[in-house]
Design a protein around this motif. Structure first.
Motif, PDB file in Angstrom:
ATOM      1  N   TYR A 261     -22.641 -25.032  -8.157  1.00 10.13           N
ATOM      2  CA  TYR A 261     -23.559 -23.754  -8.656  1.00 10.13           C
ATOM      3  C   TYR A 261     -25.014 -23.885  -8.399  1.00 10.13           C
ATOM      4  CZ  TYR A 261     -19.641 -22.545 -12.295  1.00 10.13           C
ATOM      5  OH  TYR A 261     -18.468 -22.241 -12.697  1.00 10.13           O
TER       6      TYR A 261
ATOM      7  N   GLY B  13     -25.230 -19.844 -11.256  1.00 12.41           N
ATOM      8  CA  GLY B  13     -25.311 -20.135 -12.621  1.00 12.41           C
ATOM      9  C   GLY B  13     -26.937 -19.902 -13.111  1.00 12.41           C
ATOM     10  N   VAL B  14     -27.557 -18.513 -13.219  1.00 14.90           N
ATOM     11  CA  VAL B  14     -26.597 -17.179 -12.943  1.00 14.90           C
ATOM     12  C   VAL B  14     -27.197 -16.450 -11.971  1.00 14.90           C
ATOM     13  CG1 VAL B  14     -25.819 -17.179 -15.657  1.00 14.90           C
ATOM     14  CG2 VAL B  14     -27.959 -16.215 -14.928  1.00 14.90           C
TER      15      VAL B  14
ATOM     16  N   THR C 248     -21.175 -16.296 -11.837  1.00 13.40           N
ATOM     17  CA  THR C 248     -21.423 -16.043 -13.201  1.00 13.40           C
ATOM     18  C   THR C 248     -22.707 -15.230 -12.946  1.00 13.40           C
ATOM     19  OG1 THR C 248     -20.719 -18.263 -13.570  1.00 13.40           O
ATOM     20  CG2 THR C 248     -22.172 -17.096 -15.212  1.00 13.40           C
TER      21      THR C 248
ATOM     22  N   HIS D  28     -17.668 -13.870 -14.043  1.00 12.66           N
ATOM     23  CA  HIS D  28     -17.910 -14.697 -15.251  1.00 12.66           C
ATOM     24  C   HIS D  28     -19.368 -14.186 -15.584  1.00 12.66           C
ATOM     25  CE1 HIS D  28     -14.954 -17.970 -14.645  1.00 12.66           C
ATOM     26  NE2 HIS D  28     -14.863 -17.324 -13.314  1.00 12.66           N
TER      27      HIS D  28
ATOM     28  N   GLY E  23     -22.810 -14.970 -18.206  1.00 11.37           N
ATOM     29  CA  GLY E  23     -23.612 -16.121 -18.524  1.00 11.37           C
ATOM     30  C   GLY E  23     -24.669 -15.302 -19.683  1.00 11.37           C
TER      31      GLY E  23
ATOM     32  N   TYR F 156     -16.454 -16.910 -19.704  1.00  5.34           N
ATOM     33  CA  TYR F 156     -18.110 -16.758 -20.587  1.00  5.34           C
ATOM     34  C   TYR F 156     -18.448 -18.188 -20.308  1.00  5.34           C
ATOM     35  CZ  TYR F 156     -21.743 -16.212 -24.184  1.00  5.34           C
ATOM     36  OH  TYR F 156     -22.734 -16.046 -24.866  1.00  5.34           O
ATOM     37  N   PHE F 157     -19.916 -18.185 -19.745  1.00  2.16           N
ATOM     38  CA  PHE F 157     -20.758 -19.265 -19.463  1.00  2.16           C
ATOM     39  C   PHE F 157     -21.972 -19.180 -20.639  1.00  2.16           C
ATOM     40  CE2 PHE F 157     -22.156 -22.107 -15.827  1.00  2.16           C
ATOM     41  CZ  PHE F 157     -22.533 -23.147 -16.656  1.00  2.16           C
TER      42      PHE F 157
END
Length: 288
Positions: A35, A81-82, A112, A181, A183, A200-201
């Motif tokens: 990431y 991320g992200v 994400t 995803h 975040g 979901y992050f």
């Protein structure tokens, strides 16, 4: 449980040889994915969570870095991320992501997205900070529409994006839509994940009670939207000091993926940290 690792260009550096060595070692250790974070611009006084960000931090573009990493690796999945979705045009972004996915043979699968927490960053790209959540919702819909559309084209008429009969090729590798995803550290982010996300992050500064509430909210929202709540992946941050007992505790909370932060800044020490962690959990054997 799946394990990925984060590479932060502001703290780990943007030297190409260093990035390549980190990614190759992560792949050799057996980590599922890699990431990268994003800030498009910084400025004096930019603060997130009460912490001021030095404006000279070198946040490299994550998608450019991931394309570079893809060319040097063979297996590791690519993640953000992200990625600050409201600040990117979804028609262009859909093409960028599909291109990386095709060139990496299907590895752009840990995208994400988030909203960003710096009003000055939104202003710099001409986006209304207060409406960035609605803009992100539309952007997810636009990207999925373009990925799924055929030669006859697709149309979209929303608050922020409007077009008729657009055709976007190449499609993601294998013709599938890319997972998206969500975040964030708010209940709005949890609801967005339930309505539109593949996972979901949440951020790292939530209380245990708030984490439980947000995960439940994401699943409840998925049910309300007619989606399968159990298909929603749940990703969390962790450190290389993680123990097997702690991983079991994460799993009991419904966590399906942990993204490991490497604390060391020296390249040799970074690789040692990753190796020690990988050996502890026998990542190369797929034991977890």
């Amino acid at each position: 449980m799946r394990f990925a690792v984060s590479y932060s260009t502001p703290y780990h550096g943007i030297d190409p040889d260093r990035i390549t060595a980190f990614a190759l070692h992560a792949e050799q250790c057996g980590f599922e994915g890699l990431y990268l974070p994003e800030h498009i611009v910084l400025y004096p006084g930019a603060t997130i969570g009460g912490v001021e960000l030095p404006p000279t931090l070198p946040y490299a573009d994550p998608l450019d870095c991931l394309a570079f990493i893809a060319a040097a690796t063979n297996r590791i999945l690519l993640g953000t991320g992200v990625l600050l979705l409201p600040y990117r045009h979804p028609v262009i972004l859909a093409k960028q992501l599909a291109t990386i996915d095709v060139l990496s043979r299907g590895r752009m699968r840990l995208l994400t997205v988030g909203l960003g927490g710096l009003p000055g960053e939104a202003a710099a790209v001409g986006v209304d900070y207060a409406s960035r959540g609605r803009r992100a919702d539309e952007a997810i819909d636009v990207m999925r529409l373009l990925w799924a559309g055929g030669a006859d084209g697709v149309s979209f008429h929303g608050e922020f994006f409007d077009f008729d009969t657009l055709v976007s090729f190449p499609k993601p590798h294998g013709g599938a839509e890319l997972p998206v995803h969500v975040g964030g550290s708010s209940r709005a982010a949890a609801r967005r994940a339930g309505r539109r996300g593949d996972g979901y992050f949440p951020g790292g500064m939530l209380t245990p009670d708030e984490r439980r509430a947000q995960l439940n909210l994401a699943r409840e929202t998925a049910v309300e939207a007619g989606r399968d709540p159990q298909a929603l992946e749940y990703t969390r941050w962790a450190s290389t000091e993680l123990t097997p007992d702690r991983v079991e505790a994460f799993a009991a909370q419904g966590v399906t993926r942990l993204v490991i932060n490497v604390a060391a800044t020296d390249p040799v020490e970074q690789r040692d940290e990753m190796s020690t962690f990988a050996d502890r959990f026998r990542l190369a054997d797929g034991a977890w």
